[in-house]
Design a protein around this motif. Structure first.
Motif, PDB file in Angstrom:
ATOM      1  N   CYS A   1      16.715  15.914 -42.494  1.00 27.91           N
ATOM      2  CA  CYS A   1      15.723  16.415 -41.541  1.00 27.91           C
ATOM      3  C   CYS A   1      16.365  16.705 -40.189  1.00 27.91           C
ATOM      4  CB  CYS A   1      14.592  15.391 -41.362  1.00 27.91           C
ATOM      5  SG  CYS A   1      13.481  15.253 -42.776  1.00 27.91           S
ATOM      6  N   GLU A   2      17.252  15.817 -39.762  1.00 33.41           N
ATOM      7  CA  GLU A   2      17.915  16.018 -38.482  1.00 33.41           C
ATOM      8  C   GLU A   2      18.754  17.293 -38.499  1.00 33.41           C
ATOM      9  OE1 GLU A   2      20.845  13.554 -35.413  1.00 33.41           O
ATOM     10  OE2 GLU A   2      19.852  12.535 -37.079  1.00 33.41           O
ATOM     11  N   GLN A   3      19.485  17.511 -39.583  1.00 29.92           N
ATOM     12  CA  GLN A   3      20.307  18.716 -39.674  1.00 29.92           C
ATOM     13  C   GLN A   3      19.439  19.968 -39.673  1.00 29.92           C
ATOM     14  OE1 GLN A   3      23.349  18.705 -42.700  1.00 29.92           O
ATOM     15  NE2 GLN A   3      23.558  20.940 -42.706  1.00 29.92           N
ATOM     16  N   ARG A   4      18.337  19.908 -40.409  1.00 31.65           N
ATOM     17  CA  ARG A   4      17.469  21.090 -40.477  1.00 31.65           C
ATOM     18  C   ARG A   4      16.806  21.370 -39.128  1.00 31.65           C
ATOM     19  NH1 ARG A   4      17.486  25.833 -41.749  1.00 31.65           N
ATOM     20  NH2 ARG A   4      15.471  26.804 -42.166  1.00 31.65           N
ATOM     21  N   ILE A   5      16.404  20.339 -38.424  1.00 34.23           N
ATOM     22  CA  ILE A   5      15.834  20.516 -37.087  1.00 34.23           C
ATOM     23  C   ILE A   5      16.843  21.231 -36.188  1.00 34.23           C
ATOM     24  CG2 ILE A   5      15.122  19.298 -34.984  1.00 34.23           C
ATOM     25  CD1 ILE A   5      13.923  17.140 -36.832  1.00 34.23           C
ATOM     26  N   HIS A   6      18.093  20.798 -36.267  1.00 29.56           N
ATOM     27  CA  HIS A   6      19.149  21.407 -35.452  1.00 29.56           C
ATOM     28  C   HIS A   6      19.338  22.878 -35.839  1.00 29.56           C
ATOM     29  CE1 HIS A   6      22.857  21.808 -33.174  1.00 29.56           C
ATOM     30  NE2 HIS A   6      23.447  22.286 -34.262  1.00 29.56           N
ATOM     31  N   GLU A   7      19.336  23.177 -37.134  1.00 26.16           N
ATOM     32  CA  GLU A   7      19.504  24.557 -37.590  1.00 26.16           C
ATOM     33  C   GLU A   7      18.375  25.463 -37.107  1.00 26.16           C
ATOM     34  OE1 GLU A   7      21.811  23.355 -41.757  1.00 26.16           O
ATOM     35  OE2 GLU A   7      19.680  23.906 -41.767  1.00 26.16           O
ATOM     36  N   LEU A   8      17.190  24.893 -36.984  1.00 25.12           N
ATOM     37  CA  LEU A   8      16.029  25.668 -36.558  1.00 25.12           C
ATOM     38  C   LEU A   8      15.902  25.740 -35.035  1.00 25.12           C
ATOM     39  CD1 LEU A   8      13.497  24.291 -39.183  1.00 25.12           C
ATOM     40  CD2 LEU A   8      14.244  26.674 -39.010  1.00 25.12           C
ATOM     41  N   GLY A   9      16.816  25.079 -34.330  1.00 29.09           N
ATOM     42  CA  GLY A   9      16.781  25.102 -32.878  1.00 29.09           C
ATOM     43  C   GLY A   9      15.744  24.174 -32.277  1.00 29.09           C
ATOM     44  N   GLY A  10      15.314  23.169 -33.039  1.00 34.65           N
ATOM     45  CA  GLY A  10      14.305  22.235 -32.543  1.00 34.65           C
ATOM     46  C   GLY A  10      14.925  20.958 -32.012  1.00 34.65           C
ATOM     47  N   ARG A  11      14.098  19.939 -31.814  1.00 35.57           N
ATOM     48  CA  ARG A  11      14.566  18.649 -31.316  1.00 35.57           C
ATOM     49  C   ARG A  11      13.817  17.533 -32.035  1.00 35.57           C
ATOM     50  NH1 ARG A  11      10.297  16.861 -28.977  1.00 35.57           N
ATOM     51  NH2 ARG A  11       8.935  18.182 -27.682  1.00 35.57           N
ATOM     52  N   LYS A  12      14.398  16.352 -31.996  1.00 31.51           N
ATOM     53  CA  LYS A  12      13.746  15.181 -32.579  1.00 31.51           C
ATOM     54  C   LYS A  12      12.631  14.690 -31.661  1.00 31.51           C
ATOM     55  CE  LYS A  12      17.668  12.956 -32.959  1.00 31.51           C
ATOM     56  NZ  LYS A  12      18.658  11.898 -33.304  1.00 31.51           N
ATOM     57  N   SER A  13      11.771  13.826 -32.180  1.00 30.16           N
ATOM     58  CA  SER A  13      10.652  13.309 -31.389  1.00 30.16           C
ATOM     59  C   SER A  13      11.134  12.466 -30.211  1.00 30.16           C
ATOM     60  CB  SER A  13       9.727  12.457 -32.269  1.00 30.16           C
ATOM     61  OG  SER A  13       8.723  11.838 -31.491  1.00 30.16           O
ATOM     62  N   LEU A  14      10.492  12.661 -29.085  1.00 34.82           N
ATOM     63  CA  LEU A  14      10.819  11.869 -27.897  1.00 34.82           C
ATOM     64  C   LEU A  14      10.314  10.433 -28.028  1.00 34.82           C
ATOM     65  CD1 LEU A  14       9.805  14.517 -25.189  1.00 34.82           C
ATOM     66  CD2 LEU A  14      12.104  14.042 -26.082  1.00 34.82           C
ATOM     67  N   LEU A  15       9.446  10.198 -28.987  1.00 31.65           N
ATOM     68  CA  LEU A  15       8.806   8.888 -29.143  1.00 31.65           C
ATOM     69  C   LEU A  15       9.404   8.063 -30.273  1.00 31.65           C
ATOM     70  CD1 LEU A  15       5.063   9.979 -28.676  1.00 31.65           C
ATOM     71  CD2 LEU A  15       6.657   9.133 -26.950  1.00 31.65           C
ATOM     72  N   ASN A  16      10.582   8.430 -30.754  1.00 36.00           N
ATOM     73  CA  ASN A  16      11.167   7.704 -31.890  1.00 36.00           C
ATOM     74  C   ASN A  16      11.306   6.201 -31.666  1.00 36.00           C
ATOM     75  OD1 ASN A  16      11.330   9.706 -33.803  1.00 36.00           O
ATOM     76  ND2 ASN A  16      13.403  10.341 -33.262  1.00 36.00           N
ATOM     77  N   PRO A  17      11.695   5.730 -30.466  1.00 35.08           N
ATOM     78  CA  PRO A  17      11.749   4.268 -30.273  1.00 35.08           C
ATOM     79  C   PRO A  17      10.383   3.601 -30.483  1.00 35.08           C
ATOM     80  CG  PRO A  17      12.985   5.383 -28.546  1.00 35.08           C
ATOM     81  CD  PRO A  17      12.235   6.457 -29.290  1.00 35.08           C
ATOM     82  N   LEU A  18       9.318   4.281 -30.029  1.00 33.56           N
ATOM     83  CA  LEU A  18       7.965   3.747 -30.221  1.00 33.56           C
ATOM     84  C   LEU A  18       7.590   3.736 -31.691  1.00 33.56           C
ATOM     85  CD1 LEU A  18       5.197   2.823 -29.160  1.00 33.56           C
ATOM     86  CD2 LEU A  18       4.592   5.236 -28.895  1.00 33.56           C
TER      87      LEU A  18
ATOM     88  N   ILE B   1      14.683  20.890 -48.931  1.00 38.46           N
ATOM     89  CA  ILE B   1      14.782  19.513 -48.411  1.00 38.46           C
ATOM     90  C   ILE B   1      13.499  18.748 -48.689  1.00 38.46           C
ATOM     91  CG2 ILE B   1      14.971  18.136 -46.300  1.00 38.46           C
ATOM     92  CD1 ILE B   1      16.685  20.504 -45.181  1.00 38.46           C
ATOM     93  N   VAL B   2      12.366  19.347 -48.352  1.00 40.35           N
ATOM     94  CA  VAL B   2      11.074  18.682 -48.529  1.00 40.35           C
ATOM     95  C   VAL B   2      10.801  18.407 -50.003  1.00 40.35           C
ATOM     96  CG1 VAL B   2       8.573  18.945 -48.247  1.00 40.35           C
ATOM     97  CG2 VAL B   2      10.122  19.578 -46.379  1.00 40.35           C
ATOM     98  N   SER B   3      11.170  19.326 -50.870  1.00 42.85           N
ATOM     99  CA  SER B   3      10.960  19.129 -52.314  1.00 42.85           C
ATOM    100  C   SER B   3      11.732  17.922 -52.834  1.00 42.85           C
ATOM    101  CB  SER B   3      11.376  20.386 -53.087  1.00 42.85           C
ATOM    102  OG  SER B   3      10.540  21.472 -52.776  1.00 42.85           O
ATOM    103  N   GLN B   4      13.006  17.780 -52.417  1.00 41.20           N
ATOM    104  CA  GLN B   4      13.799  16.639 -52.860  1.00 41.20           C
ATOM    105  C   GLN B   4      13.255  15.342 -52.274  1.00 41.20           C
ATOM    106  OE1 GLN B   4      16.370  16.501 -55.197  1.00 41.20           O
ATOM    107  NE2 GLN B   4      15.820  14.332 -54.954  1.00 41.20           N
ATOM    108  N   MET B   5      12.815  15.374 -51.024  1.00 37.65           N
ATOM    109  CA  MET B   5      12.226  14.184 -50.422  1.00 37.65           C
ATOM    110  C   MET B   5      10.988  13.746 -51.192  1.00 37.65           C
ATOM    111  SD  MET B   5      12.638  15.217 -46.380  1.00 37.65           S
ATOM    112  CE  MET B   5      11.511  13.935 -45.814  1.00 37.65           C
TER     113      MET B   5
ATOM    114  N   ALA C   1       8.872  22.025 -36.031  1.00 41.93           N
ATOM    115  CA  ALA C   1       7.895  20.976 -35.718  1.00 41.93           C
ATOM    116  C   ALA C   1       7.529  20.189 -36.971  1.00 41.93           C
ATOM    117  CB  ALA C   1       6.651  21.595 -35.094  1.00 41.93           C
ATOM    118  N   LEU C   2       7.385  20.884 -38.110  1.00 41.24           N
ATOM    119  CA  LEU C   2       7.086  20.190 -39.364  1.00 41.24           C
ATOM    120  C   LEU C   2       8.239  19.286 -39.768  1.00 41.24           C
ATOM    121  CD1 LEU C   2       5.386  23.013 -41.483  1.00 41.24           C
ATOM    122  CD2 LEU C   2       4.285  21.140 -40.244  1.00 41.24           C
ATOM    123  N   MET C   3       9.468  19.767 -39.602  1.00 36.97           N
ATOM    124  CA  MET C   3      10.617  18.944 -39.946  1.00 36.97           C
ATOM    125  C   MET C   3      10.774  17.783 -38.963  1.00 36.97           C
ATOM    126  SD  MET C   3      11.499  20.208 -42.745  1.00 36.97           S
ATOM    127  CE  MET C   3      12.947  19.199 -43.059  1.00 36.97           C
ATOM    128  N   ARG C   4      10.332  17.956 -37.721  1.00 37.74           N
ATOM    129  CA  ARG C   4      10.334  16.835 -36.775  1.00 37.74           C
ATOM    130  C   ARG C   4       9.352  15.750 -37.241  1.00 37.74           C
ATOM    131  NH1 ARG C   4      10.080  19.381 -32.298  1.00 37.74           N
ATOM    132  NH2 ARG C   4       7.818  19.549 -32.048  1.00 37.74           N
TER     133      ARG C   4
END
Length: 225
Positions: free
Chosen positions: A111-128, A180-184, A65-68
């Motif tokens: 972030c997308e790769q890490r979300i996938h590794e953690l079994g999560g999903r991207k935000s449903l509201l990305n277009p908004l 990832i977060v540290s480099q960002m 969720a944090l990576m999302r």
């Protein structure tokens, strides 16, 4: 009165294409994945794989969720920079915005790769998120280059602070997300310094407060959606 500079069809098509790719297509990084075991190797190291196995289901869900949230922030960054660059009149500022945008694509991919590794999903509201941020970027750009760059600098300062808070929240054994977060965070701080060096003006306190409040709404929503 805010006036739009002349816009070519090519620029309009480029922005539309970039928006569609940002929201709907997997991002491709130009730099190595910070969580990789060796430079250029997209696979996690043995130590990182071991730490992955120690994450509980609740820790994994929280980290995803944090990576999302961070991924949403990068979607917003692409939109902001595109809107700002579209109406900026100074070529040096446009190039600075484009360079920041290129580095943010790396963040988007990581972030997308890490979300996938953690079994999560991207935000449903990305277009908004993208549409709202693009409009905000255009508005900031129309105020003039010093305010445009000032908005960029303040945005990056707030994002860096936000990433710092995530480093406190992420599970201690989640070395991949933390790398990832540290480099960002390093990149965002550099973007802020560049904008200030180019003449970005300090934003009024009420504007900074409004930005922080809007960020809170976004992060709380993105954590769940």
């Amino acid at each position: 009165m805010l006036t739009l500079p002349p816009l070519s069809l090519d620029k309009a098509i480029h922005v539309l294409d970039m928006g569609l790719r940002t929201v709907f297509s997997p991002a491709i990084a130009s730099r190595p994945y910070p969580a990789a075991g060796t430079l250029g190797d997209a696979k996690l190291s043995d130590d990182t794989q071991h730490s992955e196995a120690t994450l509980t289901d609740s820790e994994r869900k929280h980290a995803a969720a944090l990576m999302r949230i961070n991924h949403v922030g990068e979607v917003c960054a692409q939109a902001l920079y595109s809107g700002q660059a579209l109406v900026s009149r100074d070529p040096a500022n446009v190039e600075a915005l484009k360079q920041a945008s290129r580095e943010e694509v790396d963040h988007l991919a990581w972030c997308e790769q890490r979300i996938h590794e953690l079994g999560g999903r991207k935000s449903l509201l990305n277009p908004l998120w993208f549409g709202a941020s693009f409009g905000l970027g255009v508005t900031a750009g129309l105020l003039g280059d010093k305010w445009n760059l000032g908005f960029l600098a303040e945005t990056e300062h707030q994002v860096a602070a936000h990433l710092h808070s995530h480093l406190q929240e992420l599970p201690a054994q989640d070395h991949a997300s933390r790398a990832i977060v540290s480099q960002m965070k390093i990149d965002e701080e550099h973007h802020a310094e560049t904008a200030e060096h180019l003449g970005g003006a300090a934003l009024p306190a009420p504007v900074k407060l409004a930005m922080r409040l809007a960020s809170k709404v976004m992060t709380r929503t993105a954590y769940r959606l």
